[in-house]
Design a protein around this motif. Structure first.
Motif, mmCIF file in Angstrom:
data_model
loop_
_atom_site.group_PDB
_atom_site.id
_atom_site.type_symbol
_atom_site.label_atom_id
_atom_site.label_comp_id
_atom_site.label_asym_id
_atom_site.label_seq_id
_atom_site.Cartn_x
_atom_site.Cartn_y
_atom_site.Cartn_z
ATOM 1 N N THR A 10 27.007 38.341 11.212
ATOM 2 C CA THR A 10 26.414 39.302 10.293
ATOM 3 C C THR A 10 27.061 40.676 10.376
ATOM 4 O O THR A 10 27.365 41.293 9.353
ATOM 5 C CB THR A 10 24.899 39.422 10.549
ATOM 6 N N TYR A 35 35.198 30.398 9.417
ATOM 7 C CA TYR A 35 35.055 30.424 7.972
ATOM 8 C C TYR A 35 36.032 31.386 7.290
ATOM 9 O O TYR A 35 36.220 31.293 6.071
ATOM 10 C CB TYR A 35 33.630 30.853 7.586
ATOM 11 N N THR A 183 22.880 29.980 -3.941
ATOM 12 C CA THR A 183 23.313 30.972 -2.957
ATOM 13 C C THR A 183 23.772 30.301 -1.679
ATOM 14 O O THR A 183 24.810 30.656 -1.102
ATOM 15 C CB THR A 183 22.163 31.953 -2.638
ATOM 16 N N LEU A 184 23.024 29.315 -1.232
ATOM 17 C CA LEU A 184 23.343 28.647 0.027
ATOM 18 C C LEU A 184 24.690 27.935 -0.043
ATOM 19 O O LEU A 184 25.536 28.098 0.834
ATOM 20 C CB LEU A 184 22.237 27.653 0.370
ATOM 21 N N SER A 186 27.150 28.222 -2.222
ATOM 22 C CA SER A 186 28.309 29.001 -2.664
ATOM 23 C C SER A 186 28.706 30.071 -1.657
ATOM 24 O O SER A 186 29.738 30.722 -1.817
ATOM 25 C CB SER A 186 28.019 29.671 -4.017
ATOM 26 N N SER A 187 27.900 30.232 -0.617
ATOM 27 C CA SER A 187 28.154 31.284 0.368
ATOM 28 C C SER A 187 29.270 30.884 1.326
ATOM 29 O O SER A 187 29.327 29.747 1.803
ATOM 30 C CB SER A 187 26.877 31.575 1.167
ATOM 31 N N PRO A 190 27.000 30.491 5.095
ATOM 32 C CA PRO A 190 25.614 30.176 4.721
ATOM 33 C C PRO A 190 24.595 30.543 5.791
ATOM 34 O O PRO A 190 23.433 30.817 5.477
ATOM 35 C CB PRO A 190 25.658 28.660 4.488
ATOM 36 N N ARG A 192 24.395 33.199 7.418
ATOM 37 C CA ARG A 192 23.987 34.589 7.212
ATOM 38 C C ARG A 192 22.855 34.665 6.185
ATOM 39 O O ARG A 192 21.899 35.437 6.351
ATOM 40 C CB ARG A 192 25.196 35.413 6.767
ATOM 41 N N TYR A 193 22.952 33.873 5.123
ATOM 42 C CA TYR A 193 21.895 33.855 4.107
ATOM 43 C C TYR A 193 20.596 33.313 4.684
ATOM 44 O O TYR A 193 19.521 33.904 4.504
ATOM 45 C CB TYR A 193 22.339 33.009 2.918
ATOM 46 N N THR A 196 18.514 35.697 6.823
ATOM 47 C CA THR A 196 17.788 36.812 6.213
ATOM 48 C C THR A 196 16.292 36.554 6.163
ATOM 49 O O THR A 196 15.492 37.495 6.121
ATOM 50 C CB THR A 196 18.296 37.082 4.775
#
Length: 290
Positions: A10, A35, A183-184, A186-187, A190, A192-193, A196
Motif C-alpha cells: 500500500t 506485480y 475493480t477487483l 482489473s486491479s 487486488p 490493496r483493494y 480497504t
C-alpha cells in the motif's frame, strides 16, 4: 547519509538517516515486484519521491519490501533505485527481515507482518531460520487486511450479512456486485483493494458478526503459520503492521487461545529499523550490507 525504505503493497515509508540523526522522511505508494516491473516502480520514485528529497543523495539505500523474495524480483526494485540514485549502494531485502530486525532486535523470537498482506518467520537474533510460506493474495494472506476484506465482501455478496451491516457497507462504499468484481479483477494489486474494507471492520468491530470474522481471520493465521514454528510455546511473538496494531485487542484474545505470548506490536517497523542501522553506522563508520 543513508535512506531506509519500508515498503508494503500500500505505501512506502522513507527515512533519511545519519548515524545519530533522522534528517527527514517521505512517503510514496507501495511497491511489490510480484506485480510491478522496474519502469512502474521508477516512475513513482521519480514523480513522487525525488521532489520530496530536496536533492539529498544517499551513500546507501536499504530497501525492505513486500514481494522481495527472489533475486529476479529484488533486481526489479534495485534497478529502479539505481536509475534514480546512480551513485548509491543499494541493498534490497524482504520486508520480513525488516519486521524481525525491528521487533526482535538481536533476540530470538517469532516475527509477524499483518498489514495489507501477511507473513511470519522464526528469527534467531541474527537471521531468519524458518519461514512458513506466505502464499500471497490468491492462496494465503491469512490474518491480513486483504484476507479480512475477502471475508467481509464474500459474506456481503453471498447475502450472509445482517441487513444493518449490509446496508451500512453498501452505503459507505457505494457498492454494487459488478463494481466490486470489476475493480477487483482489473486491479494490478487486488490485495490493496480488499484491504480497504478493513477500516469498515475496525469501525464495526463490536458487532458480533464482524467480531467473529476478525476472530476467524486471526485464528486461521495462528493455526496455519505461528504454531508451526518450533518453540512457539515459549518464544515471544512480535508483530508489525496496521492490522495487528489497530486490532490488537482481538489479536491478543486469539493468541491467548493458542497459548502464545505476544510481546511487541508496532504499526510500522521504521523506528526499529532506524535504530538497527544507526548502530551499524556507529560500529563501522560507513554504510555496509546489513
Amino acid at each position: 547519509m543513508i535512506f531506509i525504505a519500508d515498503s508494503g503493497s500500500t505505501k512506502t515509508d522513507w527515512r533519511i538517516v545519519t548515524q545519530d540523526t533522522v534528517l527527514g522522511q517521505a512517503q510514496t505508494a507501495g511497491f511489490n515486484p510480484m506485480y510491478q516491473e522496474t519502469d512502474e516502480i521508477f516512475q513513482e520514485i521519480n514523480d513522487v519521491l525525488l521532489p520530496q528529497l530536496s536533492d539529498k543523495n544517499p551513500e546507501a539505500i536499504y530497501y525492505y519490501g513486500a514481494g522481495c523474495s527472489s533475486p529476479d524480483r529484488n533486481k526489479r526494485v534495485e534497478d529502479a533505485l539505481l536509475r534514480a540514485f546512480p551513485d548509491a549502494a543499494v541493498f534490497v531485502e524482504h520486508d520480513l527481515l525488516a519486521a524481525a530486525r525491528a521487533v526482535c532486535g538481536r533476540q530470538a523470537g517469532i516475527a509477524c507482518i499483518l498489514g495489507t498482506g501477511s507473513n511470519t518467520c522464526l528469527y534467531d537474533g541474527t537471521d531468519i531460520i524458518d519461514n512458513v510460506p506466505s502464499l500471497g493474495f490468491l492462496l494465503g494472506d491469512e490474518g491480513s487486511g486483504a484476507y479480512m476484506g475477502k471475508l467481509l465482501i464474500k459474506a456481503y455478496l453471498y447475502r450472509e450479512l445482517p441487513e444493518d451491516l449490509a446496508t451500512s457497507l453498501k452505503n459507505t462504499y457505494n457498492l454494487t456486485k459488478d463494481g466490486i468484481l470489476d475493480t477487483l479483477y482489473s486491479s494490478a494489486i487486488p490485495s490493496r483493494y480488499m484491504a480497504t474494507f478493513a477500516r469498515f471492520m475496525h469501525d464495526k468491530q463490536k458487532h458480533p458478526v464482524i467480531h467473529g470474522m476478525i476472530y476467524e481471520n486471526f485464528s486461521e493465521f495462528f493455526e496455519r503459520h505461528v504454531v508451526k514454528y518450533e518453540g512457539h510455546e515459549t518464544l515471544p511473538v512480535n508483530f508489525v503492521g496496521s492490522i495487528s496494531y489497530f486490532f490488537s485487542d482481538i489479536l491478543k484474545q486469539v493468541a491467548k487461545k493458542y497459548g502464545l505470548h505476544v510481546n511487541t506490536i508496532l504499526q510500522s517497523p521504521s523506528q526499529g529499523l532506524i535504530q538497527y542501522h544507526q548502530e551499524l553506522l556507529q560500529t563501522f563508520g560507513s554504510p555496509k550490507k546489513a
